[in-house]
Scaffold this motif. Structure first.
Motif, short mmCIF file in Angstrom:
data_model
loop_
_atom_site.label_atom_id
_atom_site.label_comp_id
_atom_site.label_asym_id
_atom_site.label_seq_id
_atom_site.Cartn_x
_atom_site.Cartn_y
_atom_site.Cartn_z
N TRP A 1 -3.37 -1.37 3.24
CA TRP A 1 -3.36 -1.37 1.92
C TRP A 1 -4.54 -1.50 1.02
O TRP A 1 -4.63 -1.48 -0.16
CB TRP A 1 -2.66 -2.84 1.47
N LEU A 2 -5.69 -1.52 1.79
CA LEU A 2 -6.97 -1.37 1.00
C LEU A 2 -7.50 0.14 1.13
O LEU A 2 -8.74 0.21 0.56
CB LEU A 2 -7.96 -1.98 1.88
N ASP A 3 -6.94 1.12 1.47
CA ASP A 3 -7.37 2.44 1.49
C ASP A 3 -7.43 2.92 -0.03
O ASP A 3 -6.66 2.85 -0.61
CB ASP A 3 -6.60 3.37 2.25
N GLY B 1 0.85 -1.24 0.12
CA GLY B 1 0.06 0.08 0.17
C GLY B 1 0.78 1.10 -0.01
O GLY B 1 1.97 1.12 0.27
N LYS B 2 0.05 2.36 -0.30
CA LYS B 2 0.93 3.55 -0.38
C LYS B 2 1.35 3.97 1.06
O LYS B 2 0.63 3.77 2.11
CB LYS B 2 -0.07 4.81 -0.96
N ALA B 3 2.42 4.89 1.20
CA ALA B 3 2.83 4.97 2.84
C ALA B 3 3.98 6.05 2.65
O ALA B 3 4.45 6.65 1.47
CB ALA B 3 3.42 3.90 3.28
N TYR B 4 4.39 6.58 3.60
CA TYR B 4 5.14 7.50 3.85
C TYR B 4 6.62 6.98 4.76
O TYR B 4 6.36 6.15 5.69
CB TYR B 4 4.91 8.69 4.85
N ALA B 5 7.65 7.07 4.07
CA ALA B 5 8.91 6.47 4.71
C ALA B 5 9.42 7.24 5.78
O ALA B 5 9.27 8.51 5.68
CB ALA B 5 10.12 6.35 3.64
N TYR B 6 9.81 6.74 7.14
CA TYR B 6 10.26 7.51 8.03
C TYR B 6 11.65 8.05 7.61
O TYR B 6 12.23 7.46 7.06
CB TYR B 6 10.49 6.55 9.20
#
Length: 518
Positions: free
Chosen positions: A435-437, A26-31
């Motif tokens: 991952w389902l957003d 899923g789309k995310a932000y990396a720390y």
């Protein structure tokens, strides 16, 4: 008044774009490197997780540590050990400092290596070659020798429980200088060399005498040394008196099987010890450990002892803050949350699941603030009614018993927006593997839904508790959003500080750790 939905949609175009893909796709932000290392230090156990393997976790931790200032590595190591009660990761970071900044390693070692188990872990990591060396080296060897020389006989006996390496192996490596005949005899006994029997510590002498004649009183040695022997119920009753608090909590079923509770007074004595506030203050058991102990006690454990465990659980949650205003807690109950919180490890996999921790956080906050709204989620929000007056363990068990589907972290925020709910604080407890957003305009769905919520509640704050070391978030840190990693009561303190405005973010809390150089 301007249309809030219209203008929140316009604002969403300026939200930070998701810059990575999480382990679930899923789309995310990396720390960033500093936040990533702090998160790994507070949640990483160097074991296989639901999505990632131990080798990848180790590589990620070393890469992050080498990308930041060594002082930050030192702060993360101390924070993880002293606030996060972690074991492997603080030892790993201390070992790495022996290569990248040896001067910093000295104070970190002294604060991180606080018992025999940590000593063995540090030595094991140093010799593994993972931090760039396969031997201790002069300074680490001196620190290990210093630990041995300053430890009491009781501490050395506790350290002698365990292998790979054993305490005997370590003594042979560093050659500590015995300061007394007693210490010299102990080292000789430990490593199998000749020793003066008359100079042995009393506990060791009693142990050797007892092995030769089992009719003697049970020796006062670590209980692990005795479990291989065929003991009577009365002897197990003595063991119950001598075990450390944590060992007692973990061995209640064994005591029941061995007949210890059949001995007069043992039930009352064990219950009193478990509920002893002073003893708990010294040990600081994690609330999830106590909840797990409650869930695992067998029928043979007396009700009085089980009640004492509940008392201990409530006491361990005394520090849970009461957040003001309209508070919503959202525990992730998706399928991946059924994995062990500390990862899979052959012969040592924890029975504590991520979902147990998320459920406990929610139940604890409901207990401290009965007006708290709890929205468990997986693919969508899972309807569940909880009683604020019920015992924490009861509500936590209810929460942990639902769910099991995919993960949509934005689901509870979307529900709050559909309801046009008034919100002051939202707490999401998850492994962040959403991952389902539905994603739009480059940002994650969580950020989009939070922007809509903020349009109605401009003072609201979002706290995302991340309990797995995967290195990504669904919401980007800013003045109204905090990502915090870990699963001990230190998280509650950090959460309260952010909610009341005394901390900007989690990295500020970690940065407050002081590293003395003497």
């Amino acid at each position: 008044m301007a249309n809030k939905t219209l203008f929140s949609s316009a604002l969403a175009r300026f939200l930070p774009r998701a810059d990575t893909v999480n382990e679930a796709g899923g789309k995310a932000y990396a720390y960033g490197p500093e936040a990533l290392l702090a998160q790994l230090a507070a949640t990483g156990t160097l074991s296989d997780g639901f999505y990632a393997h131990a080798e990848g976790q180790l590589a990620k931790a070393l890469e992050a540590a080498r990308a930041v200032d060594p002082l930050w590595v030192a702060k993360c190591a101390v924070y993880a050990r002293q606030s996060g009660a972690m074991k492997d990761m603080p030892a790993l970071l201390a070992a790495l400092l022996s290569v990248v900044e040896p001067d910093l390693m000295v104070p970190v070692f002294r604060r991180v290596v606080d018992n025999g188990r940590m000593l063995r872990t540090f030595v094991q990591i140093m010799r593994s070659g993972q931090v760039g060396r396969t031997s201790l080296g002069s300074r680490p060897k001196r620190l290990v020798r210093e630990w041995l020389e300053n430890a009491s006989i009781r501490q050395l006996m506790q350290a002698a429980t365990g292998n790979d390496p054993s305490l005997a192996d370590i003594v042979k490596m560093v050659h500590p200088a015995p300061a007394s005949a007693e210490r010299r005899a102990f080292y000789g006994w430990l490593i199998g060399k000749p020793y003066d029997v008359a100079a042995l510590p009393a506990e060791i002498a009693a142990f050797e005498a007892w092995k030769a004649d089992r009719s003697r009183p049970l020796p006062d040695v670590p209980f692990e040394w005795l479990t291989a022997f065929d003991l009577t119920p009365k002897q197990w009753a003595v063991m119950a008196e001598r075990m450390g608090w944590q060992a007692l909590r973990m061995n209640l079923n064994m005591l029941a099987r061995k007949g210890a509770f059949q001995i007069d007074g043992v039930t009352q004595a064990v219950a009193a010890r478990l509920a002893d506030a002073e003893a708990m203050a010294k040990v600081r058991p994690a609330p999830y450990q106590l909840m797990t102990a409650l869930g695992q006690v067998g029928e043979g454990v007396p009700l009085l002892v089980q009640a004492a465990l509940e008392t201990a659980l409530d006491a361990s949650l005394a520090r849970v803050p009461k957040l003001e205003g309209h508070v919503v807690v959202c525990p992730d109950v998706s399928g991946s949350m059924g994995s062990p919180a500390t990862g899979y490890r052959k012969g040592a996999t924890s029975v504590v699941r991520c979902i147990d921790i998320a459920a406990l956080v929610a139940a604890a906050m409901l207990r401290s603030n009965p007006q708290t709204r709890v929205l468990p989620f997986e693919v969508d929000v899972v309807p569940l009614k909880l009683d604020p007056k019920a015992r924490v363990a009861v509500n936590a068990a209810k929460l942990a018993g639902v769910g099991g589907g995919g993960t949509c972290v934005s689901a509870p925020l979307a529900l709050l927006n559909r309801e046009k709910a008034k919100v002051d604080v939202v707490v999401i407890v998850s492994d962040n593997e959403s991952w389902l957003d539905p994603s739009r305009r480059g940002a994650t769905a969580t950020m989009n839904e939070w922007t809509r919520l903020k349009a109605r509640n401009p003072g609201a704050k979002l706290i995302c508790i991340d309990i797995q070391p995967y290195g990504t978030a669904q919401a980007k840190d800013r003045k109204d959003i905090m990502n915090v990693g870990g699963f001990t009561d230190a998280v509650f303190d950090t959460m309260a500080r952010f909610a009341n405005g005394t901390a900007r973010d989690w990295t500020q809390v970690v940065n407050e750790v002081e590293i003395g150089m003497n």
